[in-house]
Design an enzyme around this catalytic site. Structure first.
Site, PDB file in Angstrom:
ATOM      1  N   LYS A 110       0.661  -1.228  -0.123  1.00 59.41           N
ATOM      2  CA  LYS A 110       0.066  -0.107  -0.129  1.00 59.41           C
ATOM      3  C   LYS A 110       0.729   1.302   0.133  1.00 59.41           C
ATOM      4  O   LYS A 110       0.567   2.223  -0.599  1.00 59.41           O
ATOM      5  CB  LYS A 110      -1.090   0.130   1.234  1.00 59.41           C
ATOM      6  CG  LYS A 110      -2.119  -1.235   0.808  1.00 59.41           C
ATOM      7  CD  LYS A 110      -3.544  -0.823   1.433  1.00 59.41           C
ATOM      8  CE  LYS A 110      -4.411  -1.847   0.944  1.00 59.41           C
ATOM      9  NZ  LYS A 110      -5.602  -2.023   1.756  1.00 59.41           N
ATOM     10  N   LYS A 192      -3.413 -10.212  -6.918  1.00 57.13           N
ATOM     11  CA  LYS A 192      -4.696 -10.657  -6.351  1.00 57.13           C
ATOM     12  C   LYS A 192      -5.802  -9.429  -6.805  1.00 57.13           C
ATOM     13  O   LYS A 192      -5.431  -8.293  -6.953  1.00 57.13           O
ATOM     14  CB  LYS A 192      -4.768 -10.670  -4.844  1.00 57.13           C
ATOM     15  CG  LYS A 192      -4.665  -9.233  -4.068  1.00 57.13           C
ATOM     16  CD  LYS A 192      -5.080  -9.596  -2.581  1.00 57.13           C
ATOM     17  CE  LYS A 192      -5.183  -8.162  -1.994  1.00 57.13           C
ATOM     18  NZ  LYS A 192      -6.181  -7.996  -1.036  1.00 57.13           N
ATOM     19  N   LYS A 195     -10.052  -4.212  -3.963  1.00 58.67           N
ATOM     20  CA  LYS A 195     -10.934  -3.236  -4.100  1.00 58.67           C
ATOM     21  C   LYS A 195     -10.320  -1.847  -4.764  1.00 58.67           C
ATOM     22  O   LYS A 195     -11.033  -1.086  -5.194  1.00 58.67           O
ATOM     23  CB  LYS A 195     -11.422  -3.084  -2.672  1.00 58.67           C
ATOM     24  CG  LYS A 195     -12.403  -3.934  -2.169  1.00 58.67           C
ATOM     25  CD  LYS A 195     -12.897  -3.332  -0.891  1.00 58.67           C
ATOM     26  CE  LYS A 195     -13.080  -4.146   0.393  1.00 58.67           C
ATOM     27  NZ  LYS A 195     -11.846  -3.960   1.114  1.00 58.67           N
TER      28      LYS A 195
HETATM   29  N1  AQP Z   1      -8.547 -11.581  -3.754  1.00 65.62           N
HETATM   30  C1  AQP Z   1      -8.866 -12.025  -2.910  1.00 65.62           C
HETATM   31  N2  AQP Z   1      -9.192 -13.244  -2.765  1.00 65.62           N
HETATM   32  C2  AQP Z   1      -9.545 -13.777  -1.702  1.00 65.62           C
HETATM   33  N3  AQP Z   1     -10.001 -13.262  -0.541  1.00 65.62           N
HETATM   34  C3  AQP Z   1      -9.748 -11.619  -0.580  1.00 65.62           C
HETATM   35  N4  AQP Z   1      -9.716 -10.776   0.455  1.00 65.62           N
HETATM   36  C4  AQP Z   1      -9.226  -9.525  -0.128  1.00 65.62           C
HETATM   37  N5  AQP Z   1      -8.998  -9.839  -1.365  1.00 65.62           N
HETATM   38  C5  AQP Z   1      -9.027 -11.234  -1.747  1.00 65.62           C
HETATM   39  C6  AQP Z   1     -10.249 -10.917   1.729  1.00 65.62           C
HETATM   40  O1  AQP Z   1     -11.391 -10.108   1.711  1.00 65.62           O
HETATM   41  C7  AQP Z   1     -11.288  -9.548   3.279  1.00 65.62           C
HETATM   42  C8  AQP Z   1     -11.359  -8.063   3.244  1.00 65.62           C
HETATM   43  O2  AQP Z   1     -10.266  -7.520   3.727  1.00 65.62           O
HETATM   44  P1  AQP Z   1     -10.077  -5.979   3.714  1.00 65.62           P
HETATM   45  O3  AQP Z   1     -11.443  -5.301   3.340  1.00 65.62           O
HETATM   46  O4  AQP Z   1      -9.435  -5.594   4.979  1.00 65.62           O
HETATM   47  O5  AQP Z   1      -9.352  -5.581   2.560  1.00 65.62           O
HETATM   48  P2  AQP Z   1      -8.094  -6.402   1.926  1.00 65.62           P
HETATM   49  O6  AQP Z   1      -7.577  -7.621   2.542  1.00 65.62           O
HETATM   50  O7  AQP Z   1      -6.873  -5.388   1.787  1.00 65.62           O
HETATM   51  O8  AQP Z   1      -8.951  -6.441   0.484  1.00 65.62           O
HETATM   52  P3  AQP Z   1      -8.917  -5.946  -0.903  1.00 65.62           P
HETATM   53  O9  AQP Z   1     -10.172  -6.104  -1.382  1.00 65.62           O
HETATM   54  O10 AQP Z   1      -7.893  -6.276  -1.751  1.00 65.62           O
HETATM   55  O11 AQP Z   1      -8.669  -4.376  -0.619  1.00 65.62           O
HETATM   56  P4  AQP Z   1      -7.481  -3.399  -0.867  1.00 65.62           P
HETATM   57  O12 AQP Z   1      -7.885  -3.098  -2.377  1.00 65.62           O
HETATM   58  O13 AQP Z   1      -7.822  -2.227   0.010  1.00 65.62           O
HETATM   59  O14 AQP Z   1      -6.248  -4.093  -0.679  1.00 65.62           O
HETATM   60  C9  AQP Z   1     -10.247 -10.185   4.146  1.00 65.62           C
HETATM   61  O15 AQP Z   1     -10.472 -11.534   4.708  1.00 65.62           O
HETATM   62  C10 AQP Z   1      -9.312 -10.483   2.681  1.00 65.62           C
HETATM   63  O16 AQP Z   1      -8.170 -11.489   3.073  1.00 65.62           O
END
Ligand code: AQP
Length: 325
Positions: A110, A192, A195
């Site tokens: 990030k 991966k 969001k």
């Molecule tokens: N690509 C993915 N495949 C499987 N699981 C995923 N998670 C996130 N991306 C994937 C799981 O979703 C939950 C959400 O976690 P979060 O909102 O705290 O954000 P994150 O892990 O940082 O997920 P994102 O969606 O990828 O957001 P950004 O773009 O902010 O980095 C967690 O349980 C995560 O493991």
């Protein structure tokens, strides 16, 4: 058994969030005491729009309900409504080595992605997450693979606290699903699905049938014609097979058989149809809650009251252990 997990209300939730995290929660709520949080204090560590934050919070709540999380069985609440999360995060900050935070993969990713906004909150994110989990004396944290490192750090922080002061916290473990733990980007299938990436790289849980058709139709595939699971050589098709298998509950082996000698185009059409059908409840739940926002507010207020009662008990123990009042 006690379960805690949460999701940030950033951008739009996608099928990776559902398959990696939320899908497991629905089964767990029949076996355990579950607490599911909307972690808005985490969401503000990256650039965001203040005008839509509350809408995003409601959208996450709509996803929880549409997935089958039952507020009669599980606590659903918004992190910032329970101030004990911030208090415990501060206490835990004082026993967390800076080096442990600097080596976290998510912090590195990030900070590279948001070069103009490398704030202290981004670095301290895992300490706030440790507070989230530890406040509820959690045994199991169902998350996708990318969060495993943070749960391990949470465990380490709890161990350090217990040995330095006194036994206050349970040591939690991550629970990662066998299939769907790491759904990949549709446009760059070696990264991966995220969001905070461009919209065409993910299927949002509220995407319209037209958007789903378009995104799956233009998802990156691999050279060759075979529909075969091989993440190293065929990352694009392997990712689509994983998504297909997770939503249809058919094994990848069965899908390979079903699509032997079929074209990528037909496979993608079938996958788009499956997603349009299985994601319909998310679109419907969102529309329903938009027409009756007071129902959602009641669920979240009630959830925060229940969560606060548990959190206050733990924070009191942590304060006393540290010699505070
Ligand atoms: N690509 C993915 N495949 C499987 N699981 C995923 N998670 C996130 N991306 C994937 C799981 O979703 C939950 C959400 O976690 P979060 O909102 O705290 O954000 P994150 O892990 O940082 O997920 P994102 O969606 O990828 O957001 P950004 O773009 O902010 O980095 C967690 O349980 C995560 O493991």
């Amino acid at each position: 058994m006690k379960v805690f997990s949460g999701i940030q209300p950033t951008n739009e939730l996608h099928i990776g969030n559902y398959l990696g995290a939320i899908k497991q929660w629905v089964d767990l709520q029949n076996q355990a005491e579950c607490v599911f949080c909307i972690v808005d204090w985490h969401a503000i560590t990256v650039p965001y729009d203040t005008k839509v934050l509350q809408t995003k919070i409601h959208e996450v709540a709509a996803v929880y309900l549409a997935s089958g999380i039952d507020p009669q069985k599980s606590i659903i609440f918004v992190q910032s409504q329970v101030k004990e999360h911030a208090e415990l995060a501060w206490l835990l900050n004082t026993i967390t080595p800076l080096g442990d935070l600097q080596r976290m993969t998510q912090f590195k990713d990030k900070s590279a992605k948001f070069l103009q906004n490398i704030n202290a909150g981004l670095l301290n994110y895992p300490v706030l997450m440790a507070a989230d989990v530890l406040l509820y004396q959690t045994d199991v944290v169902p998350v996708g693979e990318d969060q495993k490192q943070h749960v391990e750090l949470t465990r380490e922080i709890a161990r350090r606290f217990n040995s330095k002061f006194s036994e206050v916290f349970k040591l939690p473990k991550a629970q990662i699903p066998k299939i769907g733990a790491r759904i990949m980007s549709l446009t760059e299938p070696t990264k991966k699905m995220s969001k905070t990436d461009k919209a065409e790289s993910r299927i949002g849980l509220f995407d319209s049938p037209e958007q789903i058709k378009e995104k799956i139709g233009s998802a990156t595939t691999d050279s060759g014609k075979e529909i075969r699971y091989n993440p190293k050589e065929k990352p694009g098709i392997s990712n689509l097979l994983t998504i297909y298998s997770s939503f249809s509950n058919q094994s990848i082996k069965d899908l390979e058989k079903e699509f032997t000698d079929q074209s990528y185009q037909l496979f993608k059409q079938k996958l788009a149809d499956l997603l349009i059908e299985t994601l319909e409840p998310f679109r419907a739940q969102k529309a329903k809650l938009e027409s009756n926002p007071s129902q959602l507010n009641e669920i979240l207020t009630d959830g925060a009251n229940h969560a606060r009662a548990i959190a206050q008990d733990t924070i009191q123990k942590a304060r006393s252990a540290m010699g505070l009042n």
